[in-house]
Design an enzyme around this catalytic site. Structure first.
Site, PDB file in Angstrom:
ATOM      1  N   ARG A 132       2.658  -8.767   4.339  1.00 36.35           N
ATOM      2  CA  ARG A 132       1.731  -8.161   3.373  1.00 36.35           C
ATOM      3  C   ARG A 132       2.575  -7.440   2.330  1.00 36.35           C
ATOM      4  O   ARG A 132       3.153  -6.387   2.585  1.00 36.35           O
ATOM      5  CB  ARG A 132       0.755  -7.204   4.039  1.00 36.35           C
ATOM      6  CG  ARG A 132      -0.278  -6.645   3.038  1.00 36.35           C
ATOM      7  CD  ARG A 132      -1.438  -5.964   3.730  1.00 36.35           C
ATOM      8  NE  ARG A 132      -2.346  -5.316   2.807  1.00 36.35           N
ATOM      9  CZ  ARG A 132      -3.386  -5.882   2.207  1.00 36.35           C
ATOM     10  NH1 ARG A 132      -3.632  -7.161   2.431  1.00 36.35           N
ATOM     11  NH2 ARG A 132      -4.165  -5.205   1.390  1.00 36.35           N
TER      12      ARG A 132
ATOM     13  N   GLN B 233     -17.993   5.374   3.168  1.00 32.44           N
ATOM     14  CA  GLN B 233     -18.432   6.591   3.839  1.00 32.44           C
ATOM     15  C   GLN B 233     -18.131   6.626   5.329  1.00 32.44           C
ATOM     16  O   GLN B 233     -17.713   7.656   5.853  1.00 32.44           O
ATOM     17  CB  GLN B 233     -19.935   6.802   3.609  1.00 32.44           C
ATOM     18  CG  GLN B 233     -20.276   7.335   2.244  1.00 32.44           C
ATOM     19  CD  GLN B 233     -21.756   7.600   2.069  1.00 32.44           C
ATOM     20  OE1 GLN B 233     -22.417   6.971   1.251  1.00 32.44           O
ATOM     21  NE2 GLN B 233     -22.294   8.511   2.830  1.00 32.44           N
TER      22      GLN B 233
ATOM     23  N   TYR C 174       3.560   2.053   1.789  1.00 30.60           N
ATOM     24  CA  TYR C 174       4.245   2.425   3.023  1.00 30.60           C
ATOM     25  C   TYR C 174       5.749   2.110   2.910  1.00 30.60           C
ATOM     26  O   TYR C 174       6.223   1.671   1.863  1.00 30.60           O
ATOM     27  CB  TYR C 174       3.589   1.737   4.216  1.00 30.60           C
ATOM     28  CG  TYR C 174       2.171   2.236   4.467  1.00 30.60           C
ATOM     29  CD1 TYR C 174       1.938   3.557   4.837  1.00 30.60           C
ATOM     30  CD2 TYR C 174       1.070   1.411   4.291  1.00 30.60           C
ATOM     31  CE1 TYR C 174       0.654   4.037   5.040  1.00 30.60           C
ATOM     32  CE2 TYR C 174      -0.224   1.877   4.490  1.00 30.60           C
ATOM     33  CZ  TYR C 174      -0.421   3.191   4.865  1.00 30.60           C
ATOM     34  OH  TYR C 174      -1.704   3.668   5.056  1.00 30.60           O
TER      35      TYR C 174
ATOM     36  N   GLU D 215       0.800  -1.237   0.000  1.00 28.67           N
ATOM     37  CA  GLU D 215       0.000   0.000   0.000  1.00 28.67           C
ATOM     38  C   GLU D 215       0.828   1.280   0.000  1.00 28.67           C
ATOM     39  O   GLU D 215       0.345   2.337   0.408  1.00 28.67           O
ATOM     40  CB  GLU D 215      -0.986   0.009   1.181  1.00 28.67           C
ATOM     41  CG  GLU D 215      -2.328  -0.587   0.856  1.00 28.67           C
ATOM     42  CD  GLU D 215      -2.328  -2.108   0.764  1.00 28.67           C
ATOM     43  OE1 GLU D 215      -3.248  -2.634   0.125  1.00 28.67           O
ATOM     44  OE2 GLU D 215      -1.432  -2.781   1.303  1.00 28.67           O
TER      45      GLU D 215
ATOM     46  N   CYS E 147     -21.154  -5.716   2.968  1.00 26.93           N
ATOM     47  CA  CYS E 147     -20.409  -4.466   2.757  1.00 26.93           C
ATOM     48  C   CYS E 147     -20.700  -3.978   1.342  1.00 26.93           C
ATOM     49  O   CYS E 147     -20.546  -4.713   0.371  1.00 26.93           O
ATOM     50  CB  CYS E 147     -18.915  -4.717   2.927  1.00 26.93           C
ATOM     51  SG  CYS E 147     -17.877  -3.359   2.320  1.00 26.93           S
TER      52      CYS E 147
ATOM     53  N   GLY F 189     -34.116  12.045   6.087  1.00 26.18           N
ATOM     54  CA  GLY F 189     -34.490  13.204   5.294  1.00 26.18           C
ATOM     55  C   GLY F 189     -35.728  13.889   5.798  1.00 26.18           C
ATOM     56  O   GLY F 189     -35.895  15.102   5.622  1.00 26.18           O
TER      57      GLY F 189
END
Length: 674
Positions: A212, A338, A164, A162, A333, A641
């Site tokens: 990883r 968000q 790093y 990723e 999922c 809403g």
């Protein structure tokens, strides 16, 4: 799914099934007093059937912290907090500490890297580590591994993906050194190899060590596939227990985990590495959120183990539900980002849009003093669905009233957007979960005062949602015009040259559907981003069959959409030829198109044959207002809403539905959750 539930060894550790919960920050790291909350979150996932959980990155030293919201395991207070967490989890499952160093991604002026090259996502230029400092960093990884074991972790994962630090050393894009740690492909892998050696040296033989590694960086000029395989084979030779194949850098312009990415899109990279590196468990990750995708990966022998992170936010019991044939009750999922990544990147506590109890387990505990009530929920959008589910799970008698013939409200509408078909999984979950909890669902039921008085509930939750805002312009009769609801439900047919009035979240979503009707497939996604090139993955221009322009009076396009997803959507819209106009006023609609006036006073005609209005929403709460005035003694809630249409999104609606349910039977009688 037989293979998924066969045990497998990682070092001397036996994983009871082929699923692990991958690394994910909770927004609780770097603080003291969070052990109980972390343990409650992780404990629920162990209860749900996963046998190994990898923490969010735990820095091996102070300079390696991504921000102040990371633990540094060499800090005594931080180590003590991790020890408390592990003590609370003792006997539940195996916690794996991810040993982490952010490198040039650390949001700190003292950040370091292999070379003094600034990351596009960071304002600070890293200090290039000297060779001596490189060896000290290697030593720190070994120290961190020893401390991880001493603080109760049963495994470690070295973060070498990723983008790093370790990944930065391996890439010629970020490593311009000419010493033991850089200069050619073999020396660029030395940081990874030396770190692994240091970790192995500081742990007992057979202690599970996962590495990883980046399967593909998705940065132009990144290491070749052959170099990646050389690294994998070398790590195997040096005694690593398993390889977890990461995908992409944070600065990459290729979406890897959002709804724009087809499910299981990256398992093929893990599979290719597995083929070249036999004899070691390979872990695949990214956009695996359902049993069918997992089955496909196992059947094609692309991985031995599947790592999921966000799916465990959405449903802590996903593994047990797969194992017991209850897949239809998985809260899937939806890859929206968000409440998880969008929160993590601004150092907020993480949760889940479709499961707001995630990381808030201690806040939402059942109060034994609340007696069962008769509850009516009006409206089946996100807020209403969650209010009904949570109320029923607390033991209340729940009636859900929906005027339409399907559950879903705005969520159902949004599921017509390419990629957002994931929302249909949420609706499938509620269609199965609510009846299982005893909720009385009444579709095609237009609720009015008479019906409410006949039902005579103890508590009412108004989740009546929003309606499109009215909007008109001189000459609006000159061209076909529809609002976003009419377009997304198929009642309005757009032409070949479309003006979208309103450039907020709804406007850009509508533009996406106008330019791309279908969900991404593995083939279309790979072609769109030139993935097969491996070292030059960039978005390819792909002119849409329609000409589309989005107009916004003021403010940024896509306002309200998440920062970790909107950049990718905007990039796709631009690549398909969508035009963006902002800082303007609308003049009129003629038979030739839309006339606007720019800030400098210039009048511009945009030729079009149809227009779609995405100019916002208004709350629909008239029944709530009337009922409240007539029955002030009733316990009433208004959510989503219907409570406030400004900036409404599903995240807020789900959370307010949950809060309303947990407030039923408590002292306050009128609430606009309240």
């Amino acid at each position: 799914m037989e293979k998924a539930f066969q045990p497998i060894n990682i070092g001397k550790f036996t994983l009871p099934n082929r699923f692990v919960m991958g690394s994910m920050h909770l927004g609780l790291e770097g603080k003291t007093g969070t052990a109980e909350r972390m343990a409650a979150f992780y404990g629920k996932r162990f209860e749900g059937g996963v046998g190994l959980i990898v923490t969010g990155g735990i820095s091996v030293n102070e300079e390696g912290r991504g921000s102040k919201h990371f633990f540094n395991i060499q800090n005594e207070e931080h180590a003590s907090e991790l020890q408390k967490m592990n003590d609370l989890l003792n006997g539940s499952g195996t916690m794996c500490a991810q040993l982490f160093h952010a490198g040039r991604y650390a949001f700190d002026r003292n950040c370091v890297g292999p070379s003094a090259i600034r990351a596009p996502i960071n304002r600070y230029i890293p200090k290039a580590l000297t060779e001596e400092e490189c060896w000290k960093t290697v030593e720190d990884f070994g120290i961190a591994a020893k401390l991880a074991r001493e603080t109760g972790f049963g495994a470690v994962e070295i973060m070498g993906s990723e983008g790093y630090l370790i990944n930065q050393f391996f890439s010629p894009v970020t490593n311009h050194r000419d010493d033991h740690f850089g200069g050619d492909p073999k020396r660029r892998m030395n940081m990874a190899v030396e770190v692994l050696k240091s970790v192995v040296k500081n742990l007992p033989e057979g202690f599970p060590i996962i590495f990883r590694m980046s399967g593909i960086d998705l940065i132009p000029g990144n290491p070749t596939f052959e170099e990646v395989c050389d690294l994998a084979q070398t790590l195997k030779q040096e005694g690593v227990s398993a390889l977890n194949i990461g995908i992409g850098w944070h600065e990459s312009r290729i979406p890897t985990i959002s709804q724009l990415v087809p499910r299981g899109a990256w398992a093929n990279i893990a599979g290719r590495i597995k083929e070249k590196t036999p004899g070691i468990p390979i872990i695949a990750s990214n956009r695996v959120n359902d049993p069918i995708t997992a089955q496909r990966i196992f059947d094609s022998n692309q991985a031995d183990i599947i790592s999921m992170a966000r799916p465990f936010l959405a449903d802590p019991f996903i593994v047990k539900k797969i194992q017991t044939g209850m897949s239809d009750r998985i809260n899937t999922c939806i890859a929206c980002n968000q409440s998880c990544l969008d929160h993590a990147f601004v150092d907020k506590s993480v949760s889940c849009l479709v499961n707001p109890q995630a990381v808030n387990e201690l806040e939402y505990e059942i109060d034994p003093n609340v007696k069962p009530q008769k509850v009516v929920v009006i409206g089946s959008g996100p807020g209403g669905l969650e209010a009904a589910r949570a109320s029923a799970s607390l033991g209340h008698e729940v009636i859900l009233l929906e005027k339409g013939d399907q559950l879903g409200g705005q969520f159902l509408l949004a599921s017509n957007i390419p990629g957002k078909s994931e929302f249909k999984e949420t609706l499938r979950y509620f269609r199965n979960e609510l009846p299982a909890l005893g909720v009385d669902i009444r579709l095609n039921t237009n609720c009015d005062l008479k019906l409410l008085e006949e039902l005579d509930p103890d508590a009412i939750i108004f989740a009546t949602g929003v309606k499109p805002r009215e909007f008109t312009l001189p000459g609006i009769e000159n061209l076909p015009v529809g609002n976003y609801t009419e377009y997304l439900t198929g009642k309005f047919k757009a032409g070949k040259k479309v003006a979208v009035i309103g450039g907020g979240g709804i406007g850009v979503d509508v533009a996406h559907k106008l330019t791309e009707e279908n969900d991404p497939s593995l083939e279309s996604y790979s072609k769109k981003y030139n993935i097969d090139s491996f070292t030059n993955a960039v978005i390819q221009p792909h002119k849409s069959e329609r000409d589309v322009a989005i107009f916004r009076r003021s403010g940024k396009h896509g306002a309200g959409l998440g920062p970790t997803t909107f950049w990718a959507l905007k990039q796709e819209l631009e690549a398909s030829g969508v035009e963006f106009f902002q800082g303007l006023n609308y003049r009129e609609i003629t038979k030739d198109g839309l006339k606007i006036i720019l800030k400098n006073g210039e009048e511009v005609l945009y030729p079009c044959d149809s227009l779609i209005l995405c100019v916002g929403q208004e709350k629909e709460n008239s029944l709530y207002e009337t009922f409240r005035s007539l029955h002030p003694q009733k316990q009433i809630f208004v959510i989503g809403g219907a409570k406030d249409s400004k900036g409404i999104d599903a995240e807020r609606a789900f959370l307010e539905g949950l809060d309303a349910a947990f407030s039923i039977g408590k002292e306050n009688k009128v609430s606009a959750t309240a």
